[in-house]
Design an enzyme around this catalytic site. Structure first.
Site, PDB file in Angstrom:
ATOM      1  N   CYS A 234       0.899  -1.171   0.000  1.00  0.00           N
ATOM      2  CA  CYS A 234       0.000   0.000   0.000  1.00  0.00           C
ATOM      3  C   CYS A 234       0.926   1.205   0.000  1.00  0.00           C
ATOM      4  O   CYS A 234       1.264   1.728   1.052  1.00  0.00           O
ATOM      5  CB  CYS A 234      -0.869  -0.018   1.255  1.00  0.00           C
ATOM      6  SG  CYS A 234      -1.990  -1.411   1.336  1.00  0.00           S
ATOM      7  N   PRO A 237       1.668   7.811  -0.576  1.00  0.00           N
ATOM      8  CA  PRO A 237       2.367   8.626  -1.588  1.00  0.00           C
ATOM      9  C   PRO A 237       3.841   8.299  -1.787  1.00  0.00           C
ATOM     10  O   PRO A 237       4.508   8.974  -2.550  1.00  0.00           O
ATOM     11  CB  PRO A 237       2.192  10.050  -1.056  1.00  0.00           C
ATOM     12  CG  PRO A 237       2.115   9.883   0.423  1.00  0.00           C
ATOM     13  CD  PRO A 237       1.431   8.567   0.669  1.00  0.00           C
ATOM     14  N   LYS A 240       7.925   5.774   2.054  1.00  0.00           N
ATOM     15  CA  LYS A 240       8.632   4.558   2.470  1.00  0.00           C
ATOM     16  C   LYS A 240       9.217   3.845   1.253  1.00  0.00           C
ATOM     17  O   LYS A 240      10.271   3.233   1.342  1.00  0.00           O
ATOM     18  CB  LYS A 240       7.701   3.641   3.268  1.00  0.00           C
ATOM     19  CG  LYS A 240       7.269   4.290   4.564  1.00  0.00           C
ATOM     20  CD  LYS A 240       6.406   3.399   5.418  1.00  0.00           C
ATOM     21  CE  LYS A 240       5.761   4.183   6.540  1.00  0.00           C
ATOM     22  NZ  LYS A 240       4.692   5.093   6.111  1.00  0.00           N
ATOM     23  N   ASP A 258      -0.949   0.442  -5.217  1.00  0.00           N
ATOM     24  CA  ASP A 258      -1.906   1.293  -4.509  1.00  0.00           C
ATOM     25  C   ASP A 258      -3.175   1.372  -5.353  1.00  0.00           C
ATOM     26  O   ASP A 258      -3.141   1.223  -6.571  1.00  0.00           O
ATOM     27  CB  ASP A 258      -1.353   2.706  -4.259  1.00  0.00           C
ATOM     28  CG  ASP A 258      -2.014   3.359  -3.057  1.00  0.00           C
ATOM     29  OD1 ASP A 258      -1.406   3.409  -1.980  1.00  0.00           O
ATOM     30  OD2 ASP A 258      -3.177   3.811  -3.197  1.00  0.00           O
ATOM     31  N   ARG A 263      -3.131   9.471  -5.734  1.00  0.00           N
ATOM     32  CA  ARG A 263      -1.971   9.339  -4.842  1.00  0.00           C
ATOM     33  C   ARG A 263      -0.807   8.702  -5.590  1.00  0.00           C
ATOM     34  O   ARG A 263       0.359   9.026  -5.346  1.00  0.00           O
ATOM     35  CB  ARG A 263      -2.346   8.514  -3.607  1.00  0.00           C
ATOM     36  CG  ARG A 263      -3.194   9.304  -2.610  1.00  0.00           C
ATOM     37  CD  ARG A 263      -3.836   8.412  -1.578  1.00  0.00           C
ATOM     38  NE  ARG A 263      -2.917   7.874  -0.594  1.00  0.00           N
ATOM     39  CZ  ARG A 263      -2.627   8.455   0.570  1.00  0.00           C
ATOM     40  NH1 ARG A 263      -3.174   9.592   0.894  1.00  0.00           N
ATOM     41  NH2 ARG A 263      -1.799   7.885   1.422  1.00  0.00           N
ATOM     42  N   ASP A 305       1.925  -1.193   4.808  1.00  0.00           N
ATOM     43  CA  ASP A 305       1.610   0.030   5.568  1.00  0.00           C
ATOM     44  C   ASP A 305       0.195   0.446   5.141  1.00  0.00           C
ATOM     45  O   ASP A 305       0.018   1.412   4.412  1.00  0.00           O
ATOM     46  CB  ASP A 305       2.664   1.088   5.189  1.00  0.00           C
ATOM     47  CG  ASP A 305       2.531   2.384   5.967  1.00  0.00           C
ATOM     48  OD1 ASP A 305       2.321   2.317   7.181  1.00  0.00           O
ATOM     49  OD2 ASP A 305       2.637   3.462   5.355  1.00  0.00           O
ATOM     50  N   CYS A 359       0.002   4.308  11.209  1.00  0.00           N
ATOM     51  CA  CYS A 359       0.152   5.533  12.013  1.00  0.00           C
ATOM     52  C   CYS A 359      -1.094   5.666  12.884  1.00  0.00           C
ATOM     53  O   CYS A 359      -1.645   6.741  13.054  1.00  0.00           O
ATOM     54  CB  CYS A 359       0.406   6.766  11.151  1.00  0.00           C
ATOM     55  SG  CYS A 359      -0.816   7.046   9.882  1.00  0.00           S
TER      56      CYS A 359
HETATM   57  N1  SAM Z   1       3.312   3.661   2.675  1.00  0.00           N
HETATM   58  C1  SAM Z   1       2.858   4.970   2.255  1.00  0.00           C
HETATM   59  C2  SAM Z   1       3.973   5.977   2.478  1.00  0.00           C
HETATM   60  O1  SAM Z   1       4.850   5.760   3.290  1.00  0.00           O
HETATM   61  O2  SAM Z   1       3.984   7.008   1.807  1.00  0.00           O
HETATM   62  C3  SAM Z   1       1.595   5.390   2.951  1.00  0.00           C
HETATM   63  C4  SAM Z   1       0.474   4.404   2.722  1.00  0.00           C
HETATM   64  S1  SAM Z   1      -1.089   4.957   3.294  1.00  0.00           S
HETATM   65  C5  SAM Z   1      -0.981   4.752   4.982  1.00  0.00           C
HETATM   66  C6  SAM Z   1      -2.123   3.656   2.801  1.00  0.00           C
HETATM   67  C7  SAM Z   1      -2.319   3.533   1.310  1.00  0.00           C
HETATM   68  O3  SAM Z   1      -2.986   2.295   1.056  1.00  0.00           O
HETATM   69  C8  SAM Z   1      -3.200   4.604   0.669  1.00  0.00           C
HETATM   70  O4  SAM Z   1      -2.492   5.276  -0.324  1.00  0.00           O
HETATM   71  C9  SAM Z   1      -4.377   3.814   0.057  1.00  0.00           C
HETATM   72  O5  SAM Z   1      -4.785   4.333  -1.184  1.00  0.00           O
HETATM   73  C10 SAM Z   1      -3.750   2.451  -0.105  1.00  0.00           C
HETATM   74  N2  SAM Z   1      -4.700   1.302  -0.172  1.00  0.00           N
HETATM   75  C11 SAM Z   1      -5.848   1.143   0.492  1.00  0.00           C
HETATM   76  N3  SAM Z   1      -6.403  -0.048   0.185  1.00  0.00           N
HETATM   77  C12 SAM Z   1      -5.565  -0.664  -0.686  1.00  0.00           C
HETATM   78  C13 SAM Z   1      -5.584  -1.912  -1.366  1.00  0.00           C
HETATM   79  N4  SAM Z   1      -6.581  -2.777  -1.212  1.00  0.00           N
HETATM   80  N5  SAM Z   1      -4.547  -2.206  -2.190  1.00  0.00           N
HETATM   81  C14 SAM Z   1      -3.531  -1.330  -2.355  1.00  0.00           C
HETATM   82  N6  SAM Z   1      -3.474  -0.124  -1.737  1.00  0.00           N
HETATM   83  C15 SAM Z   1      -4.476   0.201  -0.919  1.00  0.00           C
END
Ligand code: SAM
EC number: 2.1.1.-
Length: 466
Positions: A234, A237, A240, A258, A263, A305, A359
């Site tokens: 996931c 943006p 990580k 994602d 994003r 994440d 988080c």
């Molecule tokens: N790891 C990222 C960073 O450090 O920049 C932050 C990730 S953020 C907490 C969670 C992300 O998961 C979001 O961008 C969301 O769109 C994505 N997401 C939610 N459900 C998902 C899925 N089923 N498959 C892939 N991504 C997903």
């Protein structure tokens, strides 16, 4: 676009981590950027106060069509700002109806906190250990530069380098133009809390990333050596992911997924700016990514994440206690997804090590998710004890939970965070089989891909998914 709608859009963007206030103000298309910037900054400064007043006045319950960010901007103008200089449009009479109640709630809050002026309501946020005192962390991007060069650059700009900190107390004492090297992370510089570096030329050029210390731990603890194949499940943006790429020295491969096209588009820009060239982005549901797909045969490392309540995010912690607590239904839905995503990740046949992070401060999204995933795979995976000197550990809700890490402004001087490192207990025979296969396989035509993919490289366009 009217001033208040533009300010609400920027606020929403900042809170969902789409960019800095300045960046979003400039890209908003609003002509008069100065008052827009000032209004957003002031509204954010009083965010906790405004949330408390709006909640106790029942404004959003009464006005269902009024969105929370717009409400915050309008209430700021009404109670703390200059009145409706930006017009207010159709919302002016609506806010007028609630004016007396909102004023009464603000007065009540001041009485409750024992202060007489509006500014005094902010004081509580500047106490040591509060979220607004968390330092500004600067992760040096080793794909583009090195720590010494960045330190020299800041020194030439009049900052005073204090060397490596020996404890968190050194970080707490940081003031003015002093900066330090973090005591734990090798490429993390630490500046006083209010240092704004979003317009800094080295940030704009991708030589450093503005990333909270706790958020730097997942990639570091994944410990994937250069050449590895890694899934970032996931990813957007992409902070990580860019850290992972730096640790891999751009050698190997990161499969980053994602669901959110917008994003992912910002992520493509971020990765290009950071010089990441080992990452393949895909607009794809991680739950639908097949572990038996030959492309992921060599994936030994997964960073997960997932979306979470964000209850540990600094912006939320600056609000009234409890304001960032998700409803029971939302928590159940989030934990359900996190649980499915973690169990899915554990089915990748060559997986050796996984980092799960959020988080969030909620046990349901953290220890409970990890416990359930381990219980569903009895004996196959274990929690790895990491960073023994880290002061804040997982809640002792099951044996071994203390191997997990927690973080918070009060205990670790960072945003609120949770991290669990999970390792396969025994390397399954399928790994060696998979590796043998990978060696023997001659390249075959790539299978048809359902979703859009793109390799992130310097200069990659920002238009992924559009
Ligand atoms: N790891 C990222 C960073 O450090 O920049 C932050 C990730 S953020 C907490 C969670 C992300 O998961 C979001 O961008 C969301 O769109 C994505 N997401 C939610 N459900 C998902 C899925 N089923 N498959 C892939 N991504 C997903």
């Amino acid at each position: 676009m009217a001033l208040y709608a533009a300010a609400a859009a920027v606020l929403a963007g900042v809170e969902s981590r789409q960019g800095s206030i300045k960046g979003l103000v400039y890209s908003s298309g609003f002509q008069n950027v100065k008052p827009l910037y000032a209004l957003v900054c002031e509204t954010r400064r009083y965010s906790a106060v405004l949330d408390a007043v709006i909640a106790s006045a029942g404004l959003l319950r009464a006005e269902k069509k009024l969105r929370p960010h717009l409400a915050k901007v309008l209430v700021y103008e009404l109670l703390l700002g200059k009145g409706f200089r930006g017009g207010g449009g159709r919302w002016k009479p609506v806010l007028g109806r609630h004016q007396a109640r909102l004023k009464a709630e603000l007065a009540r809050l001041k009485v409750h906190r024992g202060v007489s002026r509006n500014e005094d309501l902010l004081e509580v946020e500047s106490r040591p250990g509060s979220a607004s005192q968390v330092p500004r962390f600067v992760r040096v991007n080793t794909l583009k530069t090195c720590c010494d060069d960045v330190v020299d650059y800041f020194k030439r700009q009049g900052f005073s380098y204090q060397g490596r900190a020996s404890s968190l107390d050194d970080l707490r004492a940081l003031k003015g133009k002093h900066f330090l090297l973090d005591p734990l992370l090798p490429e993390l510089l630490v500046f006083p809390a209010q240092t704004d570096l979003h317009e800094h030329p080295l940030y704009q050029a991708g030589h450093f990333i503005l990333q909270d210390k706790a958020s730097c731990l997942p990639a570091m603890l994944l410990a994937a050596p250069p050449g590895s194949h890694v899934i970032d499940a996931c990813a957007a943006p992409g902070n990580k992911t860019s850290h992972l790429a730096a640790l891999l020295k751009n050698q190997g491969k990161i499969f980053a997924f994602d669901l959110d096209a917008k994003r992912l588009a910002s992520m493509a820009t971020l990765l290009a700016r950071a010089g990441v060239s080992c990452c393949e982005l895909a607009e794809e549901d991680f739950l639908a990514v097949s572990p038996s797909d030959p492309r992921y045969r060599q994936v030994r490392y997964i960073l997960l994440d997932p979306s979470c309540s964000g209850s540990g995010m600094l912006t939320r912690q600056l609000e009234e206690p409890g304001a960032g607590t998700p409803s029971k239904e939302r928590l159940r839905a989030l934990a359900g997804f996190q649980q499915r995503a973690l169990c899915h990740a554990l089915t990748f046949p060559s997986l050796q090590r996984l980092v799960y992070s959020t988080c969030s401060l909620c046990q349901e999204e953290n220890e409970d998710v990890v416990r359930d995933a381990l219980q569903q795979n009895p004996g196959a995976f274990r929690l790895v004890p990491v960073l023994p000197s880290w002061p804040h550990r997982g809640l002792g809700t099951f044996p071994g939970a203390e191997h997990c890490l927690r973080a918070s402004p009060e205990t670790t001087f960072t945003g609120g965070f949770f991290i669990a490192v999970i390792e396969r207990v025994e390397v399954p025979s399928s790994v060696s089989q998979a590796e043998a296969l990978a060696r023997d396989l001659t390249p075959s035509p790539a299978p048809k891909r359902k979703k859009r993919r793109r390799k992130a490289a310097a200069g990659a366009s920002t238009s992924l998914g559009t």
